[in-house]
Design a protein around this motif. Sequence first.
Motif, PDB file in Angstrom:
ATOM      1  N   CYS A  29       0.847  -1.193   0.000  1.00 58.12           N
ATOM      2  CA  CYS A  29       0.000   0.000   0.000  1.00 58.12           C
ATOM      3  C   CYS A  29       0.881   1.240   0.000  1.00 58.12           C
ATOM      4  O   CYS A  29       1.646   1.466   0.930  1.00 58.12           O
ATOM      5  CB  CYS A  29      -0.912   0.004   1.214  1.00 58.12           C
ATOM      6  SG  CYS A  29      -2.101  -1.345   1.180  1.00 58.12           S
ATOM      7  N   ASN A  56      -2.852   0.323  -4.195  1.00 52.29           N
ATOM      8  CA  ASN A  56      -2.612  -1.046  -3.734  1.00 52.29           C
ATOM      9  C   ASN A  56      -2.043  -1.903  -4.851  1.00 52.29           C
ATOM     10  O   ASN A  56      -2.655  -2.027  -5.907  1.00 52.29           O
ATOM     11  CB  ASN A  56      -3.928  -1.676  -3.268  1.00 52.29           C
ATOM     12  CG  ASN A  56      -4.478  -0.973  -2.047  1.00 52.29           C
ATOM     13  OD1 ASN A  56      -4.369  -1.471  -0.946  1.00 52.29           O
ATOM     14  ND2 ASN A  56      -5.040   0.201  -2.243  1.00 52.29           N
ATOM     15  N   CYS A  82      -2.609  -4.444   4.380  1.00 53.59           N
ATOM     16  CA  CYS A  82      -1.689  -3.484   3.791  1.00 53.59           C
ATOM     17  C   CYS A  82      -0.288  -3.555   4.381  1.00 53.59           C
ATOM     18  O   CYS A  82      -0.123  -3.585   5.596  1.00 53.59           O
ATOM     19  CB  CYS A  82      -2.216  -2.072   4.020  1.00 53.59           C
ATOM     20  SG  CYS A  82      -3.072  -1.405   2.600  1.00 53.59           S
ATOM     21  N   TYR A  84       2.410  -1.070   4.539  1.00 52.17           N
ATOM     22  CA  TYR A  84       2.688   0.336   4.226  1.00 52.17           C
ATOM     23  C   TYR A  84       4.183   0.539   4.139  1.00 52.17           C
ATOM     24  O   TYR A  84       4.950  -0.086   4.869  1.00 52.17           O
ATOM     25  CB  TYR A  84       2.104   1.252   5.296  1.00 52.17           C
ATOM     26  CG  TYR A  84       0.603   1.392   5.166  1.00 52.17           C
ATOM     27  CD1 TYR A  84       0.048   2.238   4.214  1.00 52.17           C
ATOM     28  CD2 TYR A  84      -0.256   0.657   5.974  1.00 52.17           C
ATOM     29  CE1 TYR A  84      -1.329   2.356   4.082  1.00 52.17           C
ATOM     30  CE2 TYR A  84      -1.636   0.768   5.848  1.00 52.17           C
ATOM     31  CZ  TYR A  84      -2.160   1.621   4.902  1.00 52.17           C
ATOM     32  OH  TYR A  84      -3.520   1.735   4.764  1.00 52.17           O
TER      33      TYR A  84
END
Lengths: 385, 409
Positions: A29, A56, A82, A84
């Motif tokens: 993400c 994404n 996700c 990150y």
Amino acid sequence: MKKQMLVIMSVVFLVMLMTIVSADYVNLCLTRGEGVEFSKCNPRMEDRYCSADTCNYCAYIGSKGFYCPANPNQCNAIGSSCTYVGDGGDGGGGNIDRTPPKIGTCTPRSDSTYASRNQIFRGNVDKKSDWFYKNSNDKKPRWKKLCKETTRCEKRIRFNEGPNNFLIKAVAQNGASDEKEMNFKIDSKKPKIKKTYPKKGFASGTFEIDFTESNPESLVLHYAGETQEVDIKNDCRPGTQRKTMSLSKANGKTYCSVDVDVSEFDKKRISYWFSLVDSAGITVNSKKIYLSVDTSYPVINNHPFYEVSGKYVYFDISITEPNLDEVSYSYLYKGRYKTKKLCTKLKNGKCEKRVSFKKCHHYVLDVAVSDEAGHAVGERIEFGV
Amino acid sequence: MKKLFSLMVMALLVVSVVPMVFGAGVGTGLGGDIGVEEFEPMVFQCDQRVLIDDDIQPWRITYDSDTTFPGMKERNQQYLFEGERYQVDVLVFDKNKIDDTTVDLVLEGEEVCYLVCPVEGEDCEEECVTYDDFEENCAPIGCPTDTQRDIRKCNVRVEEEHITQCDDDTMEMYRCTIDILDSETMYGTTWMGVRATSGLTGEEGVYAEIARWFLNPMISLDVTGDLEFDDVRPGTASYSTVLLENTAEGGVLLDMFITGKNWPTTDTSPLGRCQNVDGNGVPIAGSEVNYLPLGAFRYYAENGAYSTRDDNIVDTNTYDPGVTRAKDAEGYLNIQRQLNDGFQEEMFDEAEVLGVRGNTINGAGYASNVLYPGSAGMSVTFRLELPEPCYGNFASESDGSIFFWGEAI
């Protein structure tokens, strides 16, 4: 025993198969501006940058240790949450791009002078970027967009006459930027030579020029097959031969005077001209002028050369000068300086003239003999009438 | 001894003379050269050509066990992902000798150009690279003998000659299969075709039906906007819109789904607390909870001519028996609960973002539910009807409380 082997081999095969098919998929993400250099996974791929609030990508870590894109269904199947990349870590893959772009070579080049206001800006940067520019010499300097999402920007820009403090900014898709400053000059006005002196006649060794150019780079006097570089800083001043001006008002008007030794060409005929080069490399030449060289000064042969009789003064001046320009006298009378000609020609090598003066006055006269090359000799005389 | 020597010499003389005697004769000798044509093998696509799913995450109508029509029926675009298989049957005809002919399925690399920009000193330069071809041997499967593999489906012609019988000395059928590898190995556009090479002459032939494919296209599901509801008065409705965009390469379509979870309170003392509601937002009498129930949220979505006002999917409660998909008078749909970690096939229909029956795509999906690459996206407006009573602050869970699922078709 045979059966046992078969079982063991089958297990090994299964384990190997598992290793092959079970790549670790991550739901990568990215937030706005962050990027993944997928080109490190496979050079055929383009790097991707997020231009939404979140982007994404389903990815796995390839054999080189970098994220490679995968079918999102793979991530959906495992419900991968996700990963990150915005908090400094790279989530495992080494190709999360946070580095700023680097601007490479650009033109117009710093410390150069260009002869046209219209110049093509060319620049390159190591990653796709939006390009902006700002000219600090503009009346209202502000960032203007130049090119969009490109590593190579090429665009025509109209610059200011004179110095330009030009700033370039490349903003990469990951939001990081690089700036480069360029200082250069635009000199689009060609230099103009207005007049040169002497215009005709005789050369004594002093040559003068009036020209218009705000950025003179060099001025060269060419005479009798010789050249002499004029020291623009010391031998020139703003204005013209007739009028000295302040730099701000001169608007490029410049007067220069240079002295050279032409004695070896005395009584010979020579030519001269000036060549002027501006900072953009534009050269202009003045008209070639032919002159006779006269380096000798006039000589007054008799002293005294006058007699006073009543209100008259008799001048009888014996002069040696083949190229006489004039014989004149000057004096101060009632606070004003007066100059009057005595002769412009000689008769038998003499200038003879009777001149009347007002009575009851004491006179101080400066008598001057000058030739056409500009040489002059003088003598002061005093008498009362 | 001398006699023996003489006899041996005589015998040798006789032997050496005999051929000369045979070589002499009366007549004319005919000579010449015979050159056999180096036949360029001919390849004919023959009936079976299928895409087979990796079966990790099949779409609605993908069943590779279907023998009558195997493969991925929903794929209408020219892209393939890792784990998927392209398979085609061909008939190869080599008049020189079929046994020495090799047949390959070839992915021909295209030239790719990109700018290389040194940081200092030089201008950028364009560099072009042609990537290596991928080749996969095709397996011989014999001459077509039955109706399943009828040679007439191959349309074998050698100029005017139309061949309807398979001669196994010069013909062979092959099954060509390529499994798509990961994106690190296989990526980008490529031309796919089948090539036969004669082992005797080196002559090559390629079938006519070459096709361009995009392997392992990059896909990104982009979301712009956030669910931000500040200072909401209990009992009122608040709205917040997010934009979904498909920025995939290769024209990959995404089939969109939505699920959600309750929103936990972020307060510690006192804990945030709300009237509990069911999946349709109807208050559950006598029940207050320390979270904001998912049922308080509904959404409205638009995609082209359709909006959630037109949604008419019938919920069979296969995925989430606790929430029956239903739109309200304003055209807002409720959200199915996220029951497990991953996407599940049971989400089909029930958790579609926007489904209108009869408006199908790719065989079985809802066209209104497809997010197209390069489109203006799909706008989804969420409505929060904050239950009353309610106090405190609530935030989504660390991995989110509203989930959008984009399934590549």
